[in-house]
Design an enzyme around this catalytic site. Structure first.
Site, PDB file in Angstrom:
ATOM      1  N   GLY A   4       0.839  -1.199   0.000  1.00  0.00           N
ATOM      2  CA  GLY A   4       0.000   0.000   0.000  1.00  0.00           C
ATOM      3  C   GLY A   4       0.870   1.243   0.000  1.00  0.00           C
ATOM      4  N   ARG A  38       3.944   6.038   1.809  1.00  0.00           N
ATOM      5  CA  ARG A  38       4.442   7.416   1.899  1.00  0.00           C
ATOM      6  C   ARG A  38       3.958   8.247   0.712  1.00  0.00           C
ATOM      7  NH1 ARG A  38      10.668   7.531  -0.002  1.00  0.00           N
ATOM      8  NH2 ARG A  38      10.590   5.842  -1.514  1.00  0.00           N
ATOM      9  N   ASP A  55       8.615   6.152   7.861  1.00  0.00           N
ATOM     10  CA  ASP A  55       8.266   7.496   8.335  1.00  0.00           C
ATOM     11  C   ASP A  55       7.361   8.243   7.348  1.00  0.00           C
ATOM     12  OD1 ASP A  55      10.020   8.003   6.277  1.00  0.00           O
ATOM     13  OD2 ASP A  55      11.466   9.132   7.477  1.00  0.00           O
ATOM     14  N   GLY A  56       7.078   7.619   6.209  1.00  0.00           N
ATOM     15  CA  GLY A  56       6.193   8.265   5.236  1.00  0.00           C
ATOM     16  C   GLY A  56       6.850   9.386   4.454  1.00  0.00           C
ATOM     17  N   ARG A 107       4.038  13.403  -8.503  1.00  0.00           N
ATOM     18  CA  ARG A 107       4.183  12.446  -9.596  1.00  0.00           C
ATOM     19  C   ARG A 107       2.893  12.415 -10.403  1.00  0.00           C
ATOM     20  NH1 ARG A 107       6.490   6.478  -8.334  1.00  0.00           N
ATOM     21  NH2 ARG A 107       4.525   6.066  -7.287  1.00  0.00           N
ATOM     22  N   ASP A 118       4.561  -4.887  -7.289  1.00  0.00           N
ATOM     23  CA  ASP A 118       3.923  -3.615  -6.914  1.00  0.00           C
ATOM     24  C   ASP A 118       4.514  -2.455  -7.709  1.00  0.00           C
ATOM     25  OD1 ASP A 118       6.144  -4.491  -5.165  1.00  0.00           O
ATOM     26  OD2 ASP A 118       6.023  -2.460  -4.403  1.00  0.00           O
ATOM     27  N   ASN A 119       5.590  -2.711  -8.427  1.00  0.00           N
ATOM     28  CA  ASN A 119       6.203  -1.653  -9.234  1.00  0.00           C
ATOM     29  C   ASN A 119       5.989  -1.887 -10.723  1.00  0.00           C
ATOM     30  OD1 ASN A 119       7.111  -0.431  -6.912  1.00  0.00           O
ATOM     31  ND2 ASN A 119       9.111  -1.423  -6.969  1.00  0.00           N
ATOM     32  N   ASP A 172       8.078   3.923 -10.494  1.00  0.00           N
ATOM     33  CA  ASP A 172       8.885   3.734  -9.291  1.00  0.00           C
ATOM     34  C   ASP A 172      10.378   3.693  -9.569  1.00  0.00           C
ATOM     35  OD1 ASP A 172       7.584   4.159  -7.063  1.00  0.00           O
ATOM     36  OD2 ASP A 172       7.246   2.077  -6.484  1.00  0.00           O
TER      37      ASP A 172
HETATM   38  P1  AMP Z   1       9.178   0.926  -3.139  1.00  0.00           P
HETATM   39  O1  AMP Z   1      10.359   0.041  -2.936  1.00  0.00           O
HETATM   40  O2  AMP Z   1       9.505   2.392  -3.209  1.00  0.00           O
HETATM   41  O3  AMP Z   1       8.320   0.484  -4.263  1.00  0.00           O
HETATM   42  O4  AMP Z   1       8.306   0.799  -1.800  1.00  0.00           O
HETATM   43  C1  AMP Z   1       7.817  -0.422  -1.320  1.00  0.00           C
HETATM   44  C2  AMP Z   1       6.819  -0.189  -0.229  1.00  0.00           C
HETATM   45  O5  AMP Z   1       7.424   0.460   0.888  1.00  0.00           O
HETATM   46  C3  AMP Z   1       5.636   0.695  -0.621  1.00  0.00           C
HETATM   47  O6  AMP Z   1       4.500   0.189   0.031  1.00  0.00           O
HETATM   48  C4  AMP Z   1       6.036   2.027  -0.098  1.00  0.00           C
HETATM   49  O7  AMP Z   1       4.922   2.862   0.137  1.00  0.00           O
HETATM   50  C5  AMP Z   1       6.732   1.654   1.196  1.00  0.00           C
HETATM   51  N1  AMP Z   1       7.684   2.677   1.648  1.00  0.00           N
HETATM   52  C6  AMP Z   1       8.870   3.014   1.093  1.00  0.00           C
HETATM   53  N2  AMP Z   1       9.481   4.000   1.774  1.00  0.00           N
HETATM   54  C7  AMP Z   1       8.665   4.299   2.819  1.00  0.00           C
HETATM   55  C8  AMP Z   1       8.728   5.237   3.902  1.00  0.00           C
HETATM   56  N3  AMP Z   1       9.760   6.066   4.053  1.00  0.00           N
HETATM   57  N4  AMP Z   1       7.705   5.265   4.777  1.00  0.00           N
HETATM   58  C9  AMP Z   1       6.661   4.431   4.638  1.00  0.00           C
HETATM   59  N5  AMP Z   1       6.539   3.538   3.651  1.00  0.00           N
HETATM   60  C10 AMP Z   1       7.524   3.460   2.743  1.00  0.00           C
HETATM   61 MG    MG Z   2       6.745   0.878  -5.235  1.00  0.00          MG
END
Ligand code: AMP
Ligand code: MG
Length: 491
Positions: free
Chosen positions: A94, A97, A129-130, A180, A256-257, A266
């Site tokens: 989900g 952030r 931390d979002g 984005r 998810d990407n 992503d």
């Molecule tokens: P990503 O590798 O960027 O595709 O992220 C994978 C998952 O980790 C997704 O659900 C992102 O929303 C979550 N995510 C990545 N960085 C953060 C963050 N700093 N705080 C909260 N969720 C994160």
């Molecule tokens: Mg992603």
């Protein structure tokens, strides 16, 4: 000017079709305000294409909106729910952030997601931390705009806003929010979430929604969900072929990407390959090379198989029949990919028609490049402009022989030499966002607040097929070094 007028003048025209999906697909969530927003990047041509007014947004208004401190009229911020196979393991994810503000309807009637990335915690943040850091958000801005310049379907970057707050990574870093723009953020992982957690009706609603939004040409006749699956497979085959043709390595092709729209999405540990080598991998966490350059087509099929599995209940009432249909559709990928890739390779070599030996011609060139560590981009530019000294292959006897074969091949087609060269100019970029140039631009921006290096790089990347004098300085590969370039997920 009243606040109300300012909002109208910005040109926002939101619809919120995603928010009309069943509740399981999202959580409504406001962005967490930041201390002192500062707009550090703003994409004027993209804003104009979206029907947004730069004058109104390059201001306190834009700063507040792009930081998540003010919600523009008509927006309905929400975090999307999805799952995903990360390096082969299924997780509930989900938007941890990111927040979807809504869908901007352009003056041409097109629909684009406007998403804030780095806008604070959501119910899907898990331990995170979002937030996002300035460096990685500027990096996504550069690479996504470079991909767009290369003519590759991609999400775009409208703005980067520094938050004025520090975030904790390995060290303290300045925070930022990226705005984005995407055809949508529906992913393979969204379907995995629907299939795993929802009813068949909810899955069908997601499928109908996505089908209508991205594949409206599929009509109601026949097996529309099978047509949908086939169309998604075809678009991914085309997309991955385009990546391969410019040496783009996504780096984290988790399900998810992978966007159902067929856009690249992503930009984390992605990077472009310099010397041609199918084993090239940049991501520090990809220790087994799962997402190496040469593996990308295979991984795409693997991800698409996960997508096909989610559609099984919709493909046929008999499960065995569904599996047969899904497998048939998936088996098309390899042929489709090969067709797109060969078409692209022929164009890169100035070839208009098809001959059966073309494949060997291409393969032999790539083998010579790999054996000699030749730069992927520069070799094709050298062939285009007959500047063999730029290829790094001018001493290779095999390459000289290969060139004779290639010349003979060009002579067997009707088109003139100049038509052939034009095709090559249009198919071989003069510039890619090379890692050392991207790092240089980011260092100037993040460490010194100097955005001019990045602006110059972006200008050169906007039309990589121009082959302009300004682009020449970006052609040089990095100085050879014993320390390989590494990208990090800690974005
Ligand atoms: P990503 O590798 O960027 O595709 O992220 C994978 C998952 O980790 C997704 O659900 C992102 O929303 C979550 N995510 C990545 N960085 C953060 C963050 N700093 N705080 C909260 N969720 C994160
Ligand atoms: Mg992603």
């Amino acid at each position: 000017m009243t606040e109300h007028n300012a909002k109208i003048e910005a040109g926002w025209s939101f619809d919120n079709s995603y928010a009309r999906l069943p509740e399981m697909f999202f959580t409504r969530q406001a962005p967490a305000p930041v201390r002192s927003p500062k707009l550090i990047m703003f994409n004027e041509p993209l804003a104009a294409a979206l029907g947004l007014k730069a004058e109104a947004l390059q201001s306190e208004e834009g700063e507040a909106v792009f930081a998540g401190n003010r919600i523009p009229e008509g927006a309905l911020p929400l975090a999307q729910a999805y799952a995903g196979h990360q390096f082969g393991h299924l997780n509930m994810l989900g938007d941890g952030r990111a927040l979807l503000l809504g869908e901007q309807i352009t003056p041409q009637g097109e629909r684009f997601d406007i998403q804030l990335k780095g806008s604070g915690r959501t119910p899907y943040s898990r331990g995170g931390d979002g937030r996002a850091a300035v460096g990685p958000m500027l990096r996504e801005y550069i690479i996504s705009e470079a991909m767009n310049g290369l003519g590759i379907p991609t999400t775009r970057s409208l703005a980067v806003t520094a938050t004025g707050e520090s975030i904790i990574r390995e060290a303290m870093q300045p925070g930022a929010v990226l705005t984005r723009v995407a055809a949508s953020h529906v992913r393979v992982g969204t379907f995995q979430y629907a299939a795993g957690r929802g009813s068949i009706e909810e899955l069908r609603e997601l499928a109908d929604y996505t089908l209508q939004r991205h594949y409206p040409e599929i009509d109601g006749d026949g097996n529309r969900y099978l047509s949908f699956l086939q169309a998604v497979i075809k678009r991914q085959a085309s997309l991955i072929a385009k990546w391969q043709l410019v040496g783009f390595i996504h780096g984290v092709m988790n399900t998810d990407n992978m966007a159902i729209s067929g856009e690249t999405i992503d930009y984390g540990p992605c990077a472009f390959m310099d010397a041609f080598d199918p084993a090239t991998v940049f991501s520090s966490i990809d220790t087994h090379g799962r997402y190496a350059y040469g593996n990308q087509p295979r991984i795409a099929v693997w991800n698409l198989a996960r997508f096909a599995e989610t559609l099984l209940p919709l493909l046929h009432e008999d499960e065995e029949q569904s599996v047969v249909l899904a497998e048939e559709a998936l088996s098309d990928f390899t042929g489709l990919f090969h067709e797109y890739w060969m078409a692209g390779m022929r164009a890169k070599l100035g070839i208009f028609n098809e001959e059966s030996e073309d494949e060997a011609l291409v393969k032999d060139l790539l083998d010579i490049m790999q054996q000699n560590g030749a730069d992927f981009t520069n070799t094709f530019v050298a062939l285009t402009f007959v500047r063999m000294e730029d290829s790094g292959l001018s001493c290779s006897k095999e390459f000289a022989e290969w060139r004779e074969r290639w010349q003979a091949r060009l002579e067997r087609q009707e088109e003139s030499k100049s038509a052939s060269q034009q095709l090559m100019r249009d198919s071989n970029p003069a510039i890619i966002p090379r890692n050392h140039r991207v790092e240089e631009a980011l260092a100037a921006a993040v460490n010194d607040g100097d955005y001019s290096v990045m602006q110059r790089l972006l200008a050169a990347l906007a039309n990589p097929y121009a082959h302009s004098p300004e682009q020449a300085e970006y052609a040089a590969p990095p100085e050879s070094s014993n320390v390989p370039y590494r990208t990090f997920c800690g974005t």
